[in-house]
Design a protein around this motif. Structure first.
Motif, PDB file in Angstrom:
ATOM      1  N   LEU A   1     -28.033  28.116  -9.113  1.00 50.63           N
ATOM      2  CA  LEU A   1     -28.131  29.183  -8.132  1.00 50.63           C
ATOM      3  C   LEU A   1     -27.023  30.254  -8.240  1.00 50.63           C
ATOM      4  O   LEU A   1     -27.250  31.368  -7.995  1.00 50.63           O
ATOM      5  N   ASP A   2     -25.810  29.887  -8.278  1.00 51.65           N
ATOM      6  CA  ASP A   2     -24.657  30.733  -8.334  1.00 51.65           C
ATOM      7  C   ASP A   2     -24.907  31.754  -9.498  1.00 51.65           C
ATOM      8  O   ASP A   2     -24.554  32.976  -9.404  1.00 51.65           O
ATOM      9  N   SER A   3     -25.343  31.053 -10.719  1.00 53.69           N
ATOM     10  CA  SER A   3     -25.478  32.171 -11.845  1.00 53.69           C
ATOM     11  C   SER A   3     -26.514  33.028 -11.817  1.00 53.69           C
ATOM     12  O   SER A   3     -26.582  34.277 -11.794  1.00 53.69           O
TER      13      SER A   3
ATOM     14  N   ASN B   1     -26.792  40.297  -8.927  1.00 57.93           N
ATOM     15  CA  ASN B   1     -25.594  41.300  -8.488  1.00 57.93           C
ATOM     16  C   ASN B   1     -25.336  42.239  -9.625  1.00 57.93           C
ATOM     17  O   ASN B   1     -25.461  43.589  -9.460  1.00 57.93           O
TER      18      ASN B   1
ATOM     19  N   TYR C   1     -31.568  28.032 -17.868  1.00 55.30           N
ATOM     20  CA  TYR C   1     -31.401  27.830 -16.431  1.00 55.30           C
ATOM     21  C   TYR C   1     -32.044  26.717 -15.677  1.00 55.30           C
ATOM     22  O   TYR C   1     -31.492  25.839 -14.756  1.00 55.30           O
TER      23      TYR C   1
ATOM     24  N   TYR D   1     -30.399  23.778 -13.892  1.00 57.73           N
ATOM     25  CA  TYR D   1     -30.569  23.373 -12.575  1.00 57.73           C
ATOM     26  C   TYR D   1     -30.925  21.899 -12.302  1.00 57.73           C
ATOM     27  O   TYR D   1     -30.610  21.174 -11.145  1.00 57.73           O
TER      28      TYR D   1
ATOM     29  N   HIS E   1     -27.579  34.284  -8.502  1.00 55.27           N
ATOM     30  CA  HIS E   1     -26.921  35.195  -7.683  1.00 55.27           C
ATOM     31  C   HIS E   1     -26.006  36.233  -8.384  1.00 55.27           C
ATOM     32  O   HIS E   1     -26.089  37.425  -8.002  1.00 55.27           O
ATOM     33  N   GLU E   2     -25.077  35.773  -9.398  1.00 50.64           N
ATOM     34  CA  GLU E   2     -24.378  36.749 -10.086  1.00 50.64           C
ATOM     35  C   GLU E   2     -25.292  37.521 -10.857  1.00 50.64           C
ATOM     36  O   GLU E   2     -24.835  38.823 -10.903  1.00 50.64           O
TER      37      GLU E   2
ATOM     38  N   ASP F   1     -26.449  23.880  -8.117  1.00 54.27           N
ATOM     39  CA  ASP F   1     -25.271  24.727  -7.423  1.00 54.27           C
ATOM     40  C   ASP F   1     -24.713  25.795  -8.617  1.00 54.27           C
ATOM     41  O   ASP F   1     -25.243  27.033  -8.132  1.00 54.27           O
ATOM     42  N   LEU F   2     -24.759  25.496  -9.727  1.00 52.59           N
ATOM     43  CA  LEU F   2     -24.402  26.362 -10.746  1.00 52.59           C
ATOM     44  C   LEU F   2     -25.343  27.256 -10.985  1.00 52.59           C
ATOM     45  O   LEU F   2     -25.078  28.303 -11.430  1.00 52.59           O
TER      46      LEU F   2
ATOM     47  N   THR G   1     -20.304  32.555 -14.498  1.00 49.11           N
ATOM     48  CA  THR G   1     -20.211  31.391 -13.331  1.00 49.11           C
ATOM     49  C   THR G   1     -19.617  30.070 -14.055  1.00 49.11           C
ATOM     50  O   THR G   1     -18.913  29.433 -13.110  1.00 49.11           O
TER      51      THR G   1
END
Lengths: 124, 182
Positions: free
Chosen positions: B40-42, B48, B28, B32, B44-45, B37-38, A20
């Motif tokens: 939460l994106d991390s 996955n 993390y 945060y 989410h990644e 935003d970064l 990311t």
């Protein structure tokens, strides 16, 4: 396996973080136009970055389009799949010395493999 | 070999793996604080990736269970041991190429096999050949030509055996012992 679960969880979280926060557009700017230095940079970049090998092919293709040589790009492709700094804590379950030495030799071999491959390509 | 020299022998009370996870979690939390935003994106990644590797982890868990029940140290040594001849390198190459899923999912299984007598040379060659991705060959060919793909894979397979042989010697010399495990 039970002991490995927190390490696998940590490694996955690290991979998510690295994927990311490192934009792919940044990579091409790191190369300097010198074969040896660029090969080291390519192998280093491939060692730090992680993810599906398909991603490395796409990034490698983009680097070639931006004029980066075949040798550094090959070193990048090989180290992406053979060296894993992010996975090192997980690999250390096999023995820390083994994990470190395997990654160090794989890093050096990435440059050797790239050099031999490009040399053979030059002959064929 | 001393008890602490054995792979994975870090004692029942070792908390190293939890410290590692805590360090990542702390990273993390720190991220945060500055860039939610970064972070939460991390996350989410990462979610996955977890979903993607779950089937591979399941398969490896089943294989580990089967090996623990049915494969003895004697079997490992006779088929994959240093004295079993050149065919073991072929087994290391083929099994490495055919193995799927992320590399870190394979470490617990390799550690089990190691405790049953598998040597570091075999593991090294196996791990190197995981770099040969058969399902992705068409993509590699698309970006870098069939000739380049063939040459690269040939060189990598040859180098994998070379690296394996080096690690056999390193293990014989005792260079790889004295680790403390992960």
């Amino acid at each position: 396996m039970r002991k490995m679960l927190p390490i696998i969880a940590g490694v996955v979280l690290l991979i998510g973080l690295i994927k990311t926060v490192t934009p792919t557009s940044l990579y091409a700017g790191l190369f300097q136009g010198r074969v040896l230095a660029d090969s080291l940079i390519g192998a280093g970049l491939g060692s730090v970055l992680t993810g599906n090998a398909a991603t490395s092919y796409i990034i490698g293709g983009e680097l070639m389009d931006k004029g980066i040589g075949l040798l550094p790009v090959t070193a990048f492709l090989v180290s992406w799949v053979t060296v894993g700094l992010v996975q090192l804590p997980a690999e250390s379950v096999l023995g820390t010395r083994f994990a470190v030495l395997r990654n160090v030799t794989s890093f050096l071999l990435a440059i050797v493999v790239a050099s031999v491959t490009v040399a053979i390509m030059g002959v064929l | 070999m001393k008890e602490q020299d054995k792979p994975g022998a870090q004692g029942k009370d070792s908390k190293v793996e939890w410290y590692f996870l805590a360090l990542v979690a702390f990273t993390y939390v720190a991220l945060y604080t500055f860039r939610p935003d970064l972070a939460l994106d991390s996350l989410h990644e990462s979610k996955n990736i977890f979903i993607k590797i779950l089937p591979a982890l399941g398969i490896i868990f089943v294989v580990m269970t089967l090996i623990n029940y049915f494969v003895s140290k004697k079997t490992i040594k006779s088929y994959l041991g240093v004295s079993s001849g050149p065919k073991r390198w072929l087994i290391a190459i083929v099994s490495g190429v055919l193995s799927t899923g992320p590399i870190y999912a394979w470490y617990p299984l390799l550690n089990d096999l190691r405790e049953k007598g598998l040597d570091y040379g075999f593991i090294t060659t196996f791990l190197y050949n995981r770099a040969v991705k058969l399902p992705l060959l068409s993509l590699l060919i698309y970006y870098f030509s069939p000739l380049f793909t063939g040459v690269l894979l040939g060189v990598m397979i040859a180098v994998s055996v070379l690296q394996g042989l080096v690690f056999v010697q390193l293990e014989r010399l005792g260079v790889l012992s004295g680790n403390e495990g992960g």
